[in-house]
Design an enzyme around this catalytic site. Sequence first.
Site, mmCIF file in Angstrom:
data_model
loop_
_atom_site.group_PDB
_atom_site.id
_atom_site.type_symbol
_atom_site.label_atom_id
_atom_site.label_comp_id
_atom_site.label_asym_id
_atom_site.label_seq_id
_atom_site.Cartn_x
_atom_site.Cartn_y
_atom_site.Cartn_z
ATOM 1 N N ARG A 140 7.013 -1.346 20.702
ATOM 2 C CA ARG A 140 6.705 -0.231 19.763
ATOM 3 C C ARG A 140 7.811 -0.363 18.629
ATOM 4 O O ARG A 140 7.729 -0.264 17.464
ATOM 5 C CB ARG A 140 7.029 1.090 20.395
ATOM 6 N N LYS A 188 8.691 16.296 9.697
ATOM 7 C CA LYS A 188 7.469 16.440 9.898
ATOM 8 C C LYS A 188 7.175 17.365 11.026
ATOM 9 O O LYS A 188 7.352 17.123 12.037
ATOM 10 C CB LYS A 188 6.561 14.945 9.632
ATOM 11 N N LYS A 224 1.690 18.328 3.297
ATOM 12 C CA LYS A 224 0.885 17.494 3.608
ATOM 13 C C LYS A 224 -0.500 17.736 4.193
ATOM 14 O O LYS A 224 -0.658 17.982 5.379
ATOM 15 C CB LYS A 224 1.728 16.345 4.669
ATOM 16 N N GLU A 235 2.532 20.235 7.416
ATOM 17 C CA GLU A 235 1.615 19.314 7.542
ATOM 18 C C GLU A 235 0.321 20.319 8.382
ATOM 19 O O GLU A 235 0.222 20.222 9.746
ATOM 20 C CB GLU A 235 1.431 18.177 8.184
HETATM 21 P P1 13P Z 1 -3.466 9.845 9.206
HETATM 22 O O1 13P Z 1 -3.153 9.323 7.736
HETATM 23 O O2 13P Z 1 -3.484 8.561 9.934
HETATM 24 O O3 13P Z 1 -4.044 10.669 9.256
HETATM 25 O O4 13P Z 1 -1.916 10.209 9.653
HETATM 26 C C1 13P Z 1 -0.896 11.020 8.872
HETATM 27 C C2 13P Z 1 -0.027 11.834 9.825
HETATM 28 O O5 13P Z 1 1.003 11.583 9.740
HETATM 29 C C3 13P Z 1 -0.734 12.413 10.719
HETATM 30 O O6 13P Z 1 0.285 13.393 11.332
#
Ligand code: 13P
Length: 335
Positions: A47, A137, A220, A178
């Site tokens: 990873r 995030k 987001k 998000e």
């Molecule tokens: P995706 O663009 O693959 O949806 O991932 C963005 C992301 O940070 C999901 O939490």
Amino acid sequence: MWRMNTCREIAATLTTPGKGILAADESIATMSARLEKAGVTPTADSRRTYREILASTPGLSDGVSGIIFCEETLTQVFSDGRPFAQAVRDLGMLPGIKVDTGAKPCPGLAGETVTEGLDGLPARLARYAQMGAAFAKWRAVFTITETTPTWAAMACNANALARYAAACQEAGLVPIVEPEVLMTGSHSIARCAEVTASVHAAVRQQLSLLRVDLAGIVLKPNMVIEGEDHAIQADAEQVAEATVSVLRAWPAELAGVAFLSGGQSPRRATANLTALQAHRTPWPLTFSFGRALVSPALQAWRGDETRVGAAQEALATHVAANAAALRLRGELQPA
Ligand code: 13P
């Protein structure tokens, strides 16, 4: 007050015109599953190696302002010994960290989730800031069915997002907020628009109640798009129009909008991002893609050290295509 100024500056840097954010923050479980699928044995070191390959892609900072990692990566080091946060800053980008602990079944709401991670969050944020993180995030997830998302799920998740955002700003970290309405299902684009608008309204209300400074956050969201099992695929102009119509409810002071890709193909995500640039909005409309950027790189690498260059080229190509879309903003907009 200085922390608020710090957040505004970081948010402006993250949404610098012509640049987007790279989401490389898959949880250990998700990353391990993706590595395994690509034929790579999932270990802490595979990873780590994969994230170093992504972050050290030559020229990445030309189109990427910041990279989101998960906690494991932030505790790891580049092969030259520099901690990830330091190495990413040296490469001209800002390091960020996913701080939620995942979407878990929401007590009282059968079939729906609430994103967890609030307990002890301020102490964790202080530690992440000390480790060099500039932003954070938190992802809330909503599934469209005939009966969901419920108002209750929207309220629970919006409150958690706002508490997280307020805690981040108090710690001097910019919160990426998000709220993701998933593409899973057969719903129409109109239904996605309706649900996304309701989710955003709940999020705005909670952000306001907790006095979160919108100039110091990055939103987001999902693009407004039909469900993956819907019969008709909307074209890029329809997606852009529907998405901007929902976003118009956000005030002008919001620092910026950075879309997730949500399982769209890399090509479609870029086409939609391009079409979005034709709309005049008070905030930049950029990308914070995960899969649409990193999937081609992982496919190219597959754990083979002779294919590191090919993986980095795949990432660079996709970043360049999306950054080029952003640079069309001036040209595409009506005079
Ligand atoms: P995706 O663009 O693959 O949806 O991932 C963005 C992301 O940070 C999901 O939490």
